[in-house]
Design a protein around this motif. Sequence first.
Motif, mmCIF file in Angstrom:
data_model
loop_
_atom_site.group_PDB
_atom_site.id
_atom_site.type_symbol
_atom_site.label_atom_id
_atom_site.label_comp_id
_atom_site.label_asym_id
_atom_site.label_seq_id
_atom_site.Cartn_x
_atom_site.Cartn_y
_atom_site.Cartn_z
ATOM 1 N N MET A 10 0.841 -1.197 0.000
ATOM 2 C CA MET A 10 0.000 0.000 0.000
ATOM 3 C C MET A 10 0.885 1.259 0.000
ATOM 4 S SD MET A 10 -2.684 1.281 2.890
ATOM 5 C CE MET A 10 -3.398 -0.341 3.076
ATOM 6 N N LYS A 11 0.485 2.220 -0.820
ATOM 7 C CA LYS A 11 1.275 3.458 -0.863
ATOM 8 C C LYS A 11 1.099 4.226 0.459
ATOM 9 C CE LYS A 11 1.997 7.498 -3.733
ATOM 10 N NZ LYS A 11 1.289 8.718 -3.571
ATOM 11 N N ARG A 12 2.231 4.704 0.985
ATOM 12 C CA ARG A 12 2.161 5.460 2.241
ATOM 13 C C ARG A 12 1.445 6.790 2.042
ATOM 14 N NH1 ARG A 12 6.869 5.174 6.462
ATOM 15 N NH2 ARG A 12 7.074 2.937 6.663
ATOM 16 N N LEU A 13 0.764 7.199 3.091
ATOM 17 C CA LEU A 13 0.077 8.488 3.041
ATOM 18 C C LEU A 13 1.117 9.604 2.933
ATOM 19 C CD1 LEU A 13 -2.877 9.606 3.500
ATOM 20 C CD2 LEU A 13 -2.180 9.952 5.860
ATOM 21 N N ASP A 14 0.864 10.566 2.085
ATOM 22 C CA ASP A 14 1.728 11.739 1.984
ATOM 23 C C ASP A 14 1.323 12.673 3.140
ATOM 24 O OD1 ASP A 14 2.891 14.167 1.459
ATOM 25 O OD2 ASP A 14 2.445 14.148 -0.685
ATOM 26 N N VAL A 15 1.999 12.472 4.272
ATOM 27 C CA VAL A 15 1.570 13.118 5.520
ATOM 28 C C VAL A 15 1.567 14.642 5.400
ATOM 29 C CG1 VAL A 15 2.232 13.511 7.920
ATOM 30 C CG2 VAL A 15 2.186 11.185 7.017
ATOM 31 N N GLU A 16 2.637 15.192 4.897
ATOM 32 C CA GLU A 16 2.769 16.645 4.875
ATOM 33 C C GLU A 16 1.637 17.299 4.058
ATOM 34 O OE1 GLU A 16 6.679 17.966 3.851
ATOM 35 O OE2 GLU A 16 6.019 20.051 3.686
ATOM 36 N N ASN A 17 1.447 16.775 2.836
ATOM 37 C CA ASN A 17 0.406 17.367 1.993
ATOM 38 C C ASN A 17 -0.992 17.071 2.521
ATOM 39 O OD1 ASN A 17 1.849 18.813 0.023
ATOM 40 N ND2 ASN A 17 2.485 16.887 -0.908
ATOM 41 N N PHE A 18 -1.141 15.877 3.109
ATOM 42 C CA PHE A 18 -2.456 15.530 3.667
ATOM 43 C C PHE A 18 -2.826 16.507 4.787
ATOM 44 C CE2 PHE A 18 -5.359 13.563 6.611
ATOM 45 C CZ PHE A 18 -6.302 12.973 5.777
ATOM 46 N N VAL A 19 -1.883 16.773 5.685
ATOM 47 C CA VAL A 19 -2.173 17.663 6.825
ATOM 48 C C VAL A 19 -2.540 19.061 6.324
ATOM 49 C CG1 VAL A 19 -1.144 18.828 8.828
ATOM 50 C CG2 VAL A 19 -0.824 16.378 8.511
ATOM 51 N N ILE A 20 -1.789 19.551 5.363
ATOM 52 C CA ILE A 20 -2.091 20.900 4.830
ATOM 53 C C ILE A 20 -3.489 20.925 4.206
ATOM 54 C CG2 ILE A 20 -1.448 22.585 3.040
ATOM 55 C CD1 ILE A 20 1.509 21.680 3.564
ATOM 56 N N ALA A 21 -3.777 19.904 3.372
ATOM 57 C CA ALA A 21 -5.065 19.884 2.671
ATOM 58 C C ALA A 21 -6.228 19.642 3.645
ATOM 59 C CB ALA A 21 -5.040 18.791 1.604
ATOM 60 N N ALA A 22 -6.022 18.720 4.565
ATOM 61 C CA ALA A 22 -7.112 18.386 5.503
ATOM 62 C C ALA A 22 -7.394 19.567 6.434
ATOM 63 C CB ALA A 22 -6.766 17.145 6.308
ATOM 64 N N ALA A 23 -6.338 20.230 6.891
ATOM 65 C CA ALA A 23 -6.536 21.392 7.769
ATOM 66 C C ALA A 23 -7.316 22.478 7.022
ATOM 67 C CB ALA A 23 -5.188 21.925 8.247
ATOM 68 N N ARG A 24 -6.939 22.693 5.775
ATOM 69 C CA ARG A 24 -7.625 23.715 4.971
ATOM 70 C C ARG A 24 -9.086 23.316 4.775
ATOM 71 N NH1 ARG A 24 -4.399 24.306 0.018
ATOM 72 N NH2 ARG A 24 -2.909 25.330 1.363
ATOM 73 N N ALA A 25 -9.321 22.041 4.465
ATOM 74 C CA ALA A 25 -10.693 21.572 4.222
ATOM 75 C C ALA A 25 -11.563 21.681 5.482
ATOM 76 C CB ALA A 25 -10.668 20.126 3.742
ATOM 77 N N GLN A 26 -10.914 21.547 6.643
ATOM 78 C CA GLN A 26 -11.665 21.642 7.911
ATOM 79 C C GLN A 26 -11.870 23.095 8.330
ATOM 80 O OE1 GLN A 26 -12.968 19.177 9.582
ATOM 81 N NE2 GLN A 26 -11.577 17.461 9.934
#
Lengths: 60, 455
Positions: free
Chosen positions: A1-17
């Motif tokens: 399984m491909k690892r989650l791209d943590v850095e980009n995920f946090v930026i995008a998820a924080a923005r989405a929230q």
Amino acid sequence: MKRLDVENFVIAAARAQGLDLDAEQLQRVGAVFARNAELAELMLELDLPDSIEPAPVFEP
Amino acid sequence: MDALSVAACIRAGELSAVQVVETALSAIERRNAAIGCFIKVTADRARAEARAVDQLRKLGGELPPLAGVPFAVKDLFDVAGVPTLAGSALRKSAPPARSDAVLVQRMREAGAILVGTLSMDAYAYGFTTENTAFGTTRNPHDPSRIAGGSSGGSAAAVAAGLVPLALGSDTNGSIRVPASLCGVFGLKPTYGRLPRTGSYPFVDSLDHLGPFATTSADLAACYDVLQGPDASDRACAQRQAEPVSRTAADRPHRVARLTGYFDRYASDEARAASRRAAYALGAIDEIELPEVHRARAAAFIITAAEAGERHLQTLKECYAEFEPLSRDRLLAGALTPAMWYVKAQRLRAWFRGQMARIFARFDVLVAPATPVSATAIGMEWIELGGEKLPLRASMGLLTQPISFAGLPVVTVPIAGTGMPVGVQLIAAPWREDRCFAAAANLERMGIAQARITER
């Protein structure tokens, strides 16, 4: 399984929230999230039978 | 004096409830500043209730089982007329609770007298009771060390001899960790056994409430008055009370010690404590729990996700006022991908099945309650099992997998001369009686003994 791209995920998820995090906050939250991601990977590695369903109200 | 002795003295007329309560209030007044366990002292209420107990006795009425026994509660239990702070500065302006939490009501019906509310980690997210807004709770056995958390005030108040009984909550170890570090008995019952109505939630699918005491008999007596269904808590099982006070003399027959993960993350002293308890109970085996490290990881993820979701809106509005030690953990938790959370809940259902198989072979499992004894206040990192780990999240390494399965646990303090360290006595769901039987046996043998500091 491909690892989650943590850095980009946090930026995008924080923005989405709707979280307005400054660079320092992002770094701190990202570090915690990266630790959570390591733990998540431990459990994602374990294959469970399809019959195992989550129980929102847990009954021991 | 322990709770049952206090109740017996009051029943016999050797002490009045007013005398007992005044002694407790005076000790709190004298010693709380050094320990930092009481947040609010409910002196007026305590005095009124004590007078009522004495009046009942004078009129020849039958006294309930804990009549006149002082107790205190973690500051997440509602107490009528007092704001429930849950360890958060943000709740200082919360309106006073309109009524007592269900468990506080039950203690009152049993005659126990509430003397105050106790310190905790903010929103119960922590294992150290280092609270930026309300101060750090110090270990009564060494004030330079932590009391453990998040129910640190509850364990410290009992260990300091300020009250013989206290109530706390345990999501991932918040009763068992401070009980271990402060050297007292603590019960985390089966998930769903005790109603949480009127308590401030942390992680709904993992939250438990339970008592602390200085003897296993006191712990059993307190647990017995707390039991019973309550329809207001949807997770509370609609089971009638199953009292344990009279069955605590039975000896569990099939005992095993947990090894592998539980030895790897335990210091020599914690491992020795679990071996000593297991040997004394006649352990017939040493076993490893399947995938226990993944179970702990799943508990961690559920905690992060549910706690993050609960506080997200307030974090958006008042980030600066949140506890600095946990606000970034809450924010990170609020970003948890759904698939992590669902997988964690599925893993929980699977792990429950694995534990059921193990309990077909054993009555009681023995494991250390904490990796180490109390560490220095302010310590950030700890080395365990060859890994450098964040201390505040890791004190619950050995308790988290057990509460994840919802199992009942009595934590017993192992007798010794160094800083206290406790052992978990774990049983199958709804078999608290087996935990108590093991605890009573260890106490009788002198292996388990609470450490109470000088008054």
